[in-house]
Design a protein around this motif. Sequence first.
Motif, PDB file in Angstrom:
ATOM      1  N   PHE A  22       0.804  -1.215   0.000  1.00  0.00           N
ATOM      2  CA  PHE A  22       0.000   0.000   0.000  1.00  0.00           C
ATOM      3  C   PHE A  22       0.838   1.267   0.000  1.00  0.00           C
ATOM      4  N   GLY A  28      -1.375  -2.091  -4.148  1.00  0.00           N
ATOM      5  CA  GLY A  28      -1.981  -2.686  -2.966  1.00  0.00           C
ATOM      6  C   GLY A  28      -2.951  -3.820  -3.195  1.00  0.00           C
ATOM      7  N   GLU A  29      -4.057  -3.555  -3.834  1.00  0.00           N
ATOM      8  CA  GLU A  29      -5.104  -4.568  -3.969  1.00  0.00           C
ATOM      9  C   GLU A  29      -4.714  -5.684  -4.935  1.00  0.00           C
ATOM     10  N   ASP A  32      -2.797  -8.262  -2.970  1.00  0.00           N
ATOM     11  CA  ASP A  32      -3.657  -8.980  -2.022  1.00  0.00           C
ATOM     12  C   ASP A  32      -4.271 -10.245  -2.614  1.00  0.00           C
ATOM     13  N   GLU A  62      -9.760 -10.497   5.758  1.00  0.00           N
ATOM     14  CA  GLU A  62      -9.200  -9.161   6.004  1.00  0.00           C
ATOM     15  C   GLU A  62      -8.261  -8.734   4.885  1.00  0.00           C
ATOM     16  N   PRO A  66     -10.799  -4.627   0.658  1.00  0.00           N
ATOM     17  CA  PRO A  66     -10.005  -3.415   0.454  1.00  0.00           C
ATOM     18  C   PRO A  66      -9.899  -2.571   1.735  1.00  0.00           C
ATOM     19  N   PHE A  67      -8.763  -1.949   1.903  1.00  0.00           N
ATOM     20  CA  PHE A  67      -8.485  -0.988   2.977  1.00  0.00           C
ATOM     21  C   PHE A  67      -8.521  -1.581   4.384  1.00  0.00           C
ATOM     22  N   THR A  68      -8.268  -2.863   4.529  1.00  0.00           N
ATOM     23  CA  THR A  68      -8.232  -3.473   5.866  1.00  0.00           C
ATOM     24  C   THR A  68      -6.870  -4.072   6.189  1.00  0.00           C
ATOM     25  N   ASP A  69      -5.873  -3.777   5.410  1.00  0.00           N
ATOM     26  CA  ASP A  69      -4.549  -4.393   5.600  1.00  0.00           C
ATOM     27  C   ASP A  69      -3.797  -3.875   6.821  1.00  0.00           C
ATOM     28  N   PHE A  70      -4.318  -2.876   7.460  1.00  0.00           N
ATOM     29  CA  PHE A  70      -3.635  -2.338   8.633  1.00  0.00           C
ATOM     30  C   PHE A  70      -3.833  -3.222   9.874  1.00  0.00           C
TER      31      PHE A  70
END
Length: 88
Positions: A22, A28-29, A32, A62, A66-70
């Motif tokens: 990211f 990023g995606e 994944d 997770e 999207p946007f949950t890699d933290f």
Amino acid sequence: MKSKYIKLLASIILDVLGMLPFFVPGLGEMVDVVWAPLSAYLIVKIYQNKVSKYTAVIGFIEEALPFTDFVPTFTITWLLSLWLDKND
């Protein structure tokens, strides 16, 4: 170094690796798609306990969303495994 601390270090490194794509715009995606099943597999192989089967599924979802890699799934699995080992 004890096995539990080696697993903690590995977990932190794998959580950071899961977040790295990211920092590269547009990557990023796409990464994944490969990382989601790989991370689930690694969780089960590293921890080999009952909780790892559940966190592997949660980690796969997770990573796939999207946007949950933290979320530090590997480190959470380490904490849950440590807690379960103390309660056994």
